[in-house]
Design a protein around this motif. Structure first.
Motif, PDB file in Angstrom:
ATOM      1  N   UNK A 250      31.459  26.611  48.811  1.00 22.51           N
ATOM      2  CA  UNK A 250      31.839  26.588  47.535  1.00 22.51           C
ATOM      3  C   UNK A 250      32.418  25.565  46.831  1.00 22.51           C
ATOM      4  N   UNK A 251      32.630  25.332  45.549  1.00 27.27           N
ATOM      5  CA  UNK A 251      33.337  24.334  45.029  1.00 27.27           C
ATOM      6  C   UNK A 251      34.864  24.413  45.228  1.00 27.27           C
ATOM      7  N   UNK A 252      35.194  25.643  45.139  1.00 26.48           N
ATOM      8  CA  UNK A 252      36.888  25.833  45.315  1.00 26.48           C
ATOM      9  C   UNK A 252      37.179  25.532  46.526  1.00 26.48           C
ATOM     10  N   UNK A 253      36.201  25.736  47.670  1.00 26.29           N
ATOM     11  CA  UNK A 253      36.514  25.494  49.089  1.00 26.29           C
ATOM     12  C   UNK A 253      36.816  24.167  49.357  1.00 26.29           C
ATOM     13  N   UNK A 254      35.675  23.434  48.651  1.00 26.42           N
ATOM     14  CA  UNK A 254      35.720  21.762  48.682  1.00 26.42           C
ATOM     15  C   UNK A 254      36.907  21.263  48.111  1.00 26.42           C
TER      16      UNK A 254
ATOM     17  N   UNK B 152      45.870  40.025  46.083  1.00 28.10           N
ATOM     18  CA  UNK B 152      46.035  38.608  46.569  1.00 28.10           C
ATOM     19  C   UNK B 152      46.055  37.915  45.430  1.00 28.10           C
ATOM     20  N   UNK B 153      47.075  37.317  44.714  1.00 26.05           N
ATOM     21  CA  UNK B 153      47.181  36.757  43.366  1.00 26.05           C
ATOM     22  C   UNK B 153      46.342  35.342  43.490  1.00 26.05           C
ATOM     23  N   UNK B 154      46.446  34.667  44.853  1.00 26.18           N
ATOM     24  CA  UNK B 154      45.765  33.375  44.667  1.00 26.18           C
ATOM     25  C   UNK B 154      44.203  33.373  45.084  1.00 26.18           C
ATOM     26  N   UNK B 155      43.769  34.526  45.517  1.00 26.92           N
ATOM     27  CA  UNK B 155      42.191  34.454  45.726  1.00 26.92           C
ATOM     28  C   UNK B 155      41.326  34.200  44.485  1.00 26.92           C
ATOM     29  N   UNK B 156      40.515  33.518  45.013  1.00 24.99           N
ATOM     30  CA  UNK B 156      39.194  32.840  43.983  1.00 24.99           C
ATOM     31  C   UNK B 156      38.078  33.544  44.388  1.00 24.99           C
ATOM     32  N   UNK B 157      38.069  33.560  45.789  1.00 29.29           N
ATOM     33  CA  UNK B 157      36.531  33.824  46.107  1.00 29.29           C
ATOM     34  C   UNK B 157      36.612  34.750  47.461  1.00 29.29           C
TER      35      UNK B 157
END
Length: 308
Positions: free
Chosen positions: A2-6, A288-293
């Motif tokens: 996904x985009x955030x991983x890229x 986990x405060x940084x987790x987006x996906x």
């Protein structure tokens, strides 16, 4: 992906590139002369590679190898530092049709590479080496910090010598599909690793708990293998992780609550049909405060949503 991983992967590779600035690495000017023994080593390698598109036409004994395509030398000493022998995907889409390319390298990865004593960057990705085993001699190339063998058609087990590459920062073995066998505990010796991709192969057995020694990891991809047994709780030691992908394996039991220690995690993929998640696990993950996906796939969520 996904985009955030890229975005995470782009930032990582950019930072890795910046880390080489102090070495003054760049394409050599005409004044810099290649070291003769290193030029001979590259010519031997060329003779053992198949190169259907003649991409190595510039590799001539009558030309300075620091000016050859796909070769990067130190701009003062002339030592060969990088080999960019990657190939594009074997096909592309043109006007809705699939056009297959013939530009991939194949043949043999020759041990003459051992004469490149200063080589720190080796990219053989996107080629096809006919399911040959990863050469044992690569484990002797202690100067390597970047090694990319992804999508390259390697097969068999990883030679034990391979785990001696303690200076590696970046290691990608992903998407070879026929790499097999277990991952030994010696993986814990690669303590400088920041990027590790073993995804989409045929590795099996339990994953060694020595993974917890790799405290510098930012990216860990184990997806699409046959790893079994418990997820080692030592993964919780990898406090610098931004990306963790364990999906598509045969991990079983409960997700270790230590995953809740990964405070820098942005992407987390856990989908394994034999895994279960408890209320404690889920509570840790949701803090986990940084987790987006978050991807749980076929993880067993029974009795978990009673708490929610």
């Amino acid at each position: 992906m996904d985009g955030s991983c890229n975005i995470v992967l782009f930032i990582f590779v950019w930072l890795l590139t910046l880390s080489n600035v102090d070495l003054c690495i760049c394409n050599a000017s005409s004044e810099v002369q290649c070291i003769p023994i290193e030029q001979d080593a590259l010519l031997k390698m060329k003779r053992h590679l198949s190169d259907p598109s003649n991409r190595l036409a510039s590799w001539s004994p009558h030309e300075n190898c620091c000016n050859w395509a796909l070769v990067v030398c130190h701009n003062i000493t002339g030592h060969v530092l990088e080999l960019h022998l990657t190939s594009p995907p074997p096909f592309e889409f043109i006007n809705g049709e699939t056009i297959y390319e013939t530009s991939v390298f194949g043949g043999e990865v020759h041990p003459s590479l051992l004469d490149l004593k200063h080589l720190n960057y080796l990219d053989l990705s996107g080629n096809y080496f006919g399911d040959m085993q990863i050469p044992n001699f690569l484990g002797l190339m202690s100067s390597l910090t970047y090694l990319n063998l992804s999508d390259a058609g390697f097969g068999g087990s990883i030679p034990i010598q391979f785990w001696n590459l303690s200076n590696l920062i970046y290691l990608d073995l992903g998407r070879n599909y026929n790499l097999e066998g277990s991952i030994p505990h010696q993986i814990g010796k690669l303590t400088n690793l920041q990027y590790l991709d073993l995804g989409d192969n045929d590795f099996n057995g339990s994953f060694p708990h020595q993974i917890g020694n790799l405290s510098n990891l930012h990216y860990l991809d184990l997806r699409g293998n046959e790893f079994s047994g418990s997820i080692p709780h030592q993964i919780g030691n990898l406090s610098n992780l931004h990306y963790l992908d364990l999906r598509g394996n045969e991990f079983s039991g409960s997700i270790p609550h230590q995953i809740g220690n990964l405070s820098n995690l942005i992407n987390l993929h856990l989908g394994n049909r034999l895994l279960s998640i408890s209320v404690e696990n889920l509570r840790s993950i949701l803090t986990l405060s940084s987790l987006q996906y978050l991807e749980l796939g076929y993880v067993n969520l029974s009795n978990t949503f009673d708490w929610l």
